[in-house]
Enzyme design. Sequence first.
Site, short mmCIF file in Angstrom:
data_model
loop_
_atom_site.label_atom_id
_atom_site.label_comp_id
_atom_site.label_asym_id
_atom_site.label_seq_id
_atom_site.Cartn_x
_atom_site.Cartn_y
_atom_site.Cartn_z
N HIS A 6 0.90 -1.16 0.00
CA HIS A 6 0.00 0.00 0.00
C HIS A 6 0.93 1.20 0.00
O HIS A 6 2.02 1.15 0.59
CB HIS A 6 -0.84 0.08 1.27
CG HIS A 6 -1.73 -1.08 1.53
ND1 HIS A 6 -1.30 -2.22 2.17
CD2 HIS A 6 -3.03 -1.28 1.23
CE1 HIS A 6 -2.32 -3.06 2.29
NE2 HIS A 6 -3.36 -2.52 1.71
N ASP A 23 2.39 1.87 3.36
CA ASP A 23 3.35 0.87 3.90
C ASP A 23 4.78 1.31 3.57
O ASP A 23 5.70 1.08 4.34
CB ASP A 23 3.14 -0.50 3.21
CG ASP A 23 1.76 -1.08 3.43
OD1 ASP A 23 1.11 -0.73 4.44
OD2 ASP A 23 1.33 -1.86 2.55
N MET A 78 2.63 -5.84 -7.75
CA MET A 78 1.33 -5.26 -7.42
C MET A 78 1.50 -4.10 -6.47
O MET A 78 2.38 -4.11 -5.60
CB MET A 78 0.43 -6.35 -6.81
CG MET A 78 -0.96 -5.89 -6.40
SD MET A 78 -1.09 -5.30 -4.69
CE MET A 78 -1.34 -6.85 -3.84
N GLU A 122 -11.00 -6.40 -4.97
CA GLU A 122 -10.93 -7.43 -3.92
C GLU A 122 -12.18 -7.39 -3.07
O GLU A 122 -12.39 -6.49 -2.27
CB GLU A 122 -9.71 -7.23 -3.04
CG GLU A 122 -9.63 -8.28 -1.93
CD GLU A 122 -8.36 -8.23 -1.15
OE1 GLU A 122 -7.40 -7.60 -1.61
OE2 GLU A 122 -8.31 -8.84 -0.06
N LYS A 155 -14.92 -8.37 -0.13
CA LYS A 155 -14.97 -8.82 1.27
C LYS A 155 -16.36 -8.48 1.80
O LYS A 155 -16.87 -7.40 1.52
CB LYS A 155 -13.88 -8.13 2.11
CG LYS A 155 -13.78 -8.68 3.54
CD LYS A 155 -12.64 -8.04 4.32
CE LYS A 155 -12.54 -8.60 5.73
NZ LYS A 155 -11.45 -7.95 6.51
N GLU A 212 -9.86 -13.26 -2.24
CA GLU A 212 -9.08 -13.72 -1.07
C GLU A 212 -9.79 -14.87 -0.39
O GLU A 212 -11.00 -14.81 -0.14
CB GLU A 212 -8.87 -12.59 -0.07
CG GLU A 212 -8.09 -13.06 1.17
CD GLU A 212 -7.79 -11.99 2.17
OE1 GLU A 212 -7.24 -10.94 1.80
OE2 GLU A 212 -8.14 -12.19 3.36
N HIS A 230 -11.86 -14.04 2.75
CA HIS A 230 -13.07 -13.22 2.56
C HIS A 230 -14.24 -14.05 2.05
O HIS A 230 -15.36 -13.90 2.53
CB HIS A 230 -12.77 -12.06 1.61
CG HIS A 230 -11.68 -11.18 2.12
ND1 HIS A 230 -11.15 -10.15 1.38
CD2 HIS A 230 -10.99 -11.19 3.29
CE1 HIS A 230 -10.20 -9.55 2.09
NE2 HIS A 230 -10.08 -10.17 3.24
N ASP A 266 -5.31 -13.49 -3.33
CA ASP A 266 -4.78 -13.36 -1.96
C ASP A 266 -4.94 -14.70 -1.25
O ASP A 266 -6.06 -15.14 -0.96
CB ASP A 266 -5.55 -12.28 -1.19
CG ASP A 266 -5.01 -10.89 -1.47
OD1 ASP A 266 -5.57 -9.91 -0.93
OD2 ASP A 266 -4.04 -10.78 -2.23
N ASP A 323 -11.83 -11.84 10.01
CA ASP A 323 -10.84 -12.07 8.96
C ASP A 323 -9.51 -12.46 9.60
O ASP A 323 -8.75 -11.63 10.04
CB ASP A 323 -10.68 -10.77 8.16
CG ASP A 323 -9.83 -10.97 6.93
OD1 ASP A 323 -9.52 -9.95 6.28
OD2 ASP A 323 -9.49 -12.12 6.60
N ASP A 367 -6.80 -14.16 8.29
CA ASP A 367 -5.58 -14.02 7.49
C ASP A 367 -4.47 -14.93 8.01
O ASP A 367 -3.31 -14.53 8.10
CB ASP A 367 -5.10 -12.55 7.49
CG ASP A 367 -6.03 -11.63 6.72
OD1 ASP A 367 -5.96 -10.40 6.94
OD2 ASP A 367 -6.82 -12.15 5.90
N ASP A 372 -1.68 -12.87 1.39
CA ASP A 372 -2.17 -11.73 2.16
C ASP A 372 -2.54 -12.27 3.53
O ASP A 372 -3.71 -12.60 3.78
CB ASP A 372 -3.36 -11.08 1.49
CG ASP A 372 -3.77 -9.81 2.25
OD1 ASP A 372 -4.84 -9.28 1.97
OD2 ASP A 372 -3.01 -9.40 3.14
C1 DIG Z 1 -7.05 -6.96 2.79
O1 DIG Z 1 -7.44 -8.26 2.47
C2 DIG Z 1 -6.55 -6.25 1.58
C3 DIG Z 1 -5.48 -5.28 1.93
O2 DIG Z 1 -4.54 -5.97 2.68
C4 DIG Z 1 -4.91 -4.93 0.59
O3 DIG Z 1 -5.50 -3.75 0.16
C5 DIG Z 1 -5.33 -6.04 -0.33
C6 DIG Z 1 -4.16 -6.45 -1.15
O4 DIG Z 1 -4.00 -7.80 -1.25
N1 DIG Z 1 -5.93 -7.05 0.56
MN MN Z 2 -6.47 -9.29 0.82
MN MN Z 3 -8.21 -10.73 4.72
#
Ligand code: DIG
Ligand code: MN
Ligand code: MN
Length: 395
Positions: free
Chosen positions: A63, A66, A97, A190, A192, A226, A229, A254, A264, A266, A296
């Site tokens: 990001h 970051d 990315m 993405e 969610k 992802e 998600h 992801d 979430d 992760d 991710d």
């Molecule tokens: C969260 O699942 C999102 C953020 O971490 C980011 O914007 C994106 C990139 O993989 N996944």
């Molecule tokens: Mn993600």
């Molecule tokens: Mn996530």
Amino acid sequence: MTPTRSTKQDAYTPRPEHHFTFGLWTVGNPGRDPFGEPTRPAIGPVEIVHKLAELGAYGVNFHDDDLVPRGSSSTERDRIVREFRKALEETGIKVPMATTNLFGDPVFRDGAFTSVDANVRRHALQKTMRAMDLGKEFGAETYVFWGGREGTETNASKDPQEAIKWFRDAINFLSEYSIAQNYNYKFALEPKPNEPRGDIFLPTIGHALAFIYTLDHPEMVGLNPEIAHDTMAGLEFTHGVAQAMEAGKLFHIDLNAQKPGRYDQDHRFGSEDLKAAFFLVKLLEDSKWPGMRHFDSHAYRTEDQQGVWDFAAGSMRTYLILKEKAAQFNQDAEIQALVGELAARGGKPGARVKYSSQLAQSIRDEKFDLEGLRAKGYGYERLDQLTMELLLGVR
Ligand code: DIG
Ligand code: MN
Ligand code: MN
């Protein structure tokens, strides 16, 4: 820098050609959660690049914030960019990315592209254009849009139709910006379903796919699904990925792990539903999908720095083990005999049915042995048992 735990070199040792990538925010996650402070020191971009290179990763993603913390001076920005670029050159690590943090700053608390406040929506465009510039400085080709704050806690706040139009305005505007700048970005939405907002717009792969076809430049926009998600939404992730892939819209992915019915998590890839992870890897590998295998995810909050690198190494190692299991599935004589029987019943890939008046008439006239069809099973219990035995290491 934490010394890298000596891991044995074997068939599951990751190498850059495996195209494993991590976000700076993943291995840089300091262990903060909504109920507790960080449990480990932050790791800077330069150290992350060197450590990921040592572990065999291909790339790193970020990001905007970051890499260049919000509020950095132009001098600090230049130093950070210079040092980051030097680390990339020293290691060969790529940046496939980039994305924008449109969720951390309180200014986005009602959303970024879909905030009720038009000033916030324009600030989100400004921040994203700058972040697209930063990503392109490092050669990023995919640009992810995760609308973490694009949603509501109460529907009294905004008209959901208007919110979708605001979202579309933003993606159309930024598509034109990418074209005007000759960035040639592939945009990856993405989905969610919720968290951090009570409910998030474009919550699933299906919603996002439908949204893409209403855009001015749908060809530029795809998906970054992802695992966690879709699992949060109670959906079968591999089916969603397959639909995106079949539509030519799987631009990024992801990878992580998630228990159903939780926030979430992760978690490290493969550390929860191993069968689901296996069939996802099988889909990606059987289809020879060329995209980045992006993790991710982050180490458990319990972990120290060593645990962070154990997490990163384990993520890649599990993927490669499951990749070998998928190859084993495709070579297992007993499994393939069952798969062959199913193919003989017309399950063979590529068996399309296309309308013609002749075909319609012949189908209308066809006589079916319905009793026979009703009686004949599909052998899926045996096939799934053999699959489980493969995963359990007894085949
Ligand atoms: C969260 O699942 C999102 C953020 O971490 C980011 O914007 C994106 C990139 O993989 N996944
Ligand atoms: Mn993600
Ligand atoms: Mn996530």
